[in-house]
Scaffold this motif. Structure first.
Motif, PDB file in Angstrom:
ATOM      1  N   ASN A   1      79.180  22.133  13.490  1.00 40.32           N
ATOM      2  CA  ASN A   1      80.039  20.939  13.455  1.00 40.32           C
ATOM      3  C   ASN A   1      79.976  20.114  14.731  1.00 40.32           C
ATOM      4  O   ASN A   1      80.489  18.994  14.772  1.00 40.32           O
ATOM      5  CB  ASN A   1      81.486  21.332  13.159  1.00 40.32           C
ATOM      6  N   ARG A   2      79.329  20.618  15.773  1.00 45.30           N
ATOM      7  CA  ARG A   2      79.245  19.868  17.021  1.00 45.30           C
ATOM      8  C   ARG A   2      78.164  20.476  17.925  1.00 45.30           C
ATOM      9  O   ARG A   2      77.619  21.542  17.646  1.00 45.30           O
ATOM     10  CB  ARG A   2      80.584  19.876  17.757  1.00 45.30           C
TER      11      ARG A   2
ATOM     12  N   LEU B   1      75.156  21.232  15.692  1.00 46.27           N
ATOM     13  CA  LEU B   1      74.981  19.988  14.952  1.00 46.27           C
ATOM     14  C   LEU B   1      73.582  19.431  15.164  1.00 46.27           C
ATOM     15  O   LEU B   1      72.937  18.946  14.220  1.00 46.27           O
ATOM     16  CB  LEU B   1      76.036  18.968  15.376  1.00 46.27           C
TER      17      LEU B   1
ATOM     18  N   GLN C   1      70.889  18.658  12.178  1.00 45.54           N
ATOM     19  CA  GLN C   1      70.308  17.330  11.989  1.00 45.54           C
ATOM     20  C   GLN C   1      68.792  17.356  12.167  1.00 45.54           C
ATOM     21  O   GLN C   1      68.061  16.652  11.460  1.00 45.54           O
ATOM     22  CB  GLN C   1      70.976  16.349  12.945  1.00 45.54           C
TER      23      GLN C   1
ATOM     24  N   ASP D   1      86.237  26.038  10.123  1.00 47.31           N
ATOM     25  CA  ASP D   1      87.027  25.008   9.445  1.00 47.31           C
ATOM     26  C   ASP D   1      86.078  23.970   8.844  1.00 47.31           C
ATOM     27  O   ASP D   1      85.582  23.085   9.554  1.00 47.31           O
ATOM     28  CB  ASP D   1      87.988  24.339  10.438  1.00 47.31           C
TER      29      ASP D   1
ATOM     30  N   SER E   1      86.492  21.366   7.272  1.00 41.23           N
ATOM     31  CA  SER E   1      86.909  19.966   7.401  1.00 41.23           C
ATOM     32  C   SER E   1      86.383  19.312   8.664  1.00 41.23           C
ATOM     33  O   SER E   1      86.429  18.088   8.809  1.00 41.23           O
ATOM     34  CB  SER E   1      88.432  19.863   7.366  1.00 41.23           C
ATOM     35  N   THR E   2      85.865  20.107   9.607  1.00 38.05           N
ATOM     36  CA  THR E   2      85.338  19.559  10.867  1.00 38.05           C
ATOM     37  C   THR E   2      83.882  19.121  10.749  1.00 38.05           C
ATOM     38  O   THR E   2      83.320  18.600  11.716  1.00 38.05           O
ATOM     39  CB  THR E   2      85.457  20.594  12.001  1.00 38.05           C
ATOM     40  N   VAL E   3      83.255  19.327   9.597  1.00 34.66           N
ATOM     41  CA  VAL E   3      81.865  18.909   9.393  1.00 34.66           C
ATOM     42  C   VAL E   3      81.862  17.452   8.956  1.00 34.66           C
ATOM     43  O   VAL E   3      82.231  17.130   7.823  1.00 34.66           O
ATOM     44  CB  VAL E   3      81.165  19.792   8.346  1.00 34.66           C
ATOM     45  N   ALA E   4      81.444  16.566   9.862  1.00 33.15           N
ATOM     46  CA  ALA E   4      81.538  15.123   9.598  1.00 33.15           C
ATOM     47  C   ALA E   4      80.282  14.530   8.978  1.00 33.15           C
ATOM     48  O   ALA E   4      80.354  13.502   8.302  1.00 33.15           O
ATOM     49  CB  ALA E   4      81.865  14.387  10.900  1.00 33.15           C
ATOM     50  N   ASP E   5      79.126  15.138   9.199  1.00 36.83           N
ATOM     51  CA  ASP E   5      77.874  14.586   8.674  1.00 36.83           C
ATOM     52  C   ASP E   5      77.813  14.833   7.168  1.00 36.83           C
ATOM     53  O   ASP E   5      77.754  15.998   6.722  1.00 36.83           O
ATOM     54  CB  ASP E   5      76.685  15.251   9.375  1.00 36.83           C
ATOM     55  N   PRO E   6      77.807  13.788   6.358  1.00 33.24           N
ATOM     56  CA  PRO E   6      77.828  13.963   4.900  1.00 33.24           C
ATOM     57  C   PRO E   6      76.552  14.589   4.340  1.00 33.24           C
ATOM     58  O   PRO E   6      76.533  15.015   3.178  1.00 33.24           O
ATOM     59  CB  PRO E   6      78.023  12.537   4.378  1.00 33.24           C
TER      60      PRO E   6
ATOM     61  N   PRO F   1      79.259  21.833   3.981  1.00 35.39           N
ATOM     62  CA  PRO F   1      80.194  22.673   4.726  1.00 35.39           C
ATOM     63  C   PRO F   1      80.364  24.043   4.062  1.00 35.39           C
ATOM     64  O   PRO F   1      80.411  24.146   2.829  1.00 35.39           O
ATOM     65  CB  PRO F   1      81.508  21.883   4.676  1.00 35.39           C
TER      66      PRO F   1
END
Length: 236
Positions: free
Chosen positions: A14-15, A19, A23, A39, A41-46, A50
């Motif tokens: 997630n970071r 991350l 990527q 968590d 919900s902390t994965v922002a890259d669509p 997750p």
């Protein structure tokens, strides 16, 4: 081995470095990349899938191995640092570092070894550190856990050789992430760590020494104990 079209799992994706790994896998054509995090919900890259995964929880590890049954690449990146030093800091922090960085990595490797075998071997990557080889008094708990993880990585190479799994150990000094944002020192980018690792996977290389500090420290292991100077080496 190939990355294009592969299914991959990256823990702690997630970071930061995790991350960047996720990527980079997508950039190299991976079909599906699962982001294993505590968590989701902390994965922002669509583009990432997750996956709830605490590598210290045996049930979640087993569930992940069942869900990602077509994994060809598994990257053990999840880790923690408490700052427990030789003479200062609660030993509970050091226990947590060993539980996550060493035993959690071991648990995930055990669970996914048969998955990788069924899929033709694949690759297992462990995100290590220059701290695997050089301890600092101020962060002994972390460095001890990374030394243990390095020993695990070497054992995995032997244990997974017959099934054709490439085991890659990635070592780095300071990486430009939130973890070391307060430190004023030369840093390598997370993207560089990730790309060097992709090249190791593509070219079947078992070890990645990402920066000059790491290469120098690795070379110094053949020197006397007095020749290994711990000054200036810290966590990733």
């Amino acid at each position: 081995m190939r990355i294009e079209g592969a299914t991959a799992l990256v823990t702690g994706a997630n970071r930061g470095i995790g991350l960047a790994f996720a990527q980079a896998l997508l950039d190299h054509g991976a079909a599906t990349v699962y982001a294993g995090v505590r968590d989701p919900s902390t994965v922002a890259d669509p583009r990432l899938v997750p996956l709830a995964l605490d590598i210290t929880d045996p049930d979640q590890v087993a569930a992940a191995a069942e869900r990602v049954g077509d994994a060809l690449i598994v990257i053990n990146n999840a880790g923690t640092a408490s700052g427990t030093g030789l003479f200062e800091g609660a030993l509970d922090g050091a226990r947590r570092e060993m539980e996550v960085n060493y035993l959690g990595t071991w648990s995930l490797a055990r669970a996914f070894a048969p998955v990788l075998a069924r899929n033709g071997g694949g690759a297992l990557v462990n995100m290590l550190s220059v701290a695997s080889w050089r301890a600092r008094v101020e962060t002994l708990g972390y460095t001890a856990s990374k030394s243990a993880e390095w020993a695990l990585t070497n054992a995995l190479r032997t244990g997974l050789r017959e099934q054709g799994t490439l085991v890659v150990g990635v070592h780095a000094g300071y990486v430009d992430t939130e973890l070391v944002s307060h430190i004023d020192a030369p840093k390598i980018s997370a993207e560089s760590v990730a790309e060097q690792t992709m090249q190791a996977i593509l070219h079947d290389q078992p070890e990645v020494l990402t920066d000059e500090t790491t290469r120098s420290v690795k070379a110094a292991l053949s020197h006397t104990v007095q020749g290994i100077d711990p000054v200036g080496i810290t966590t990733r």
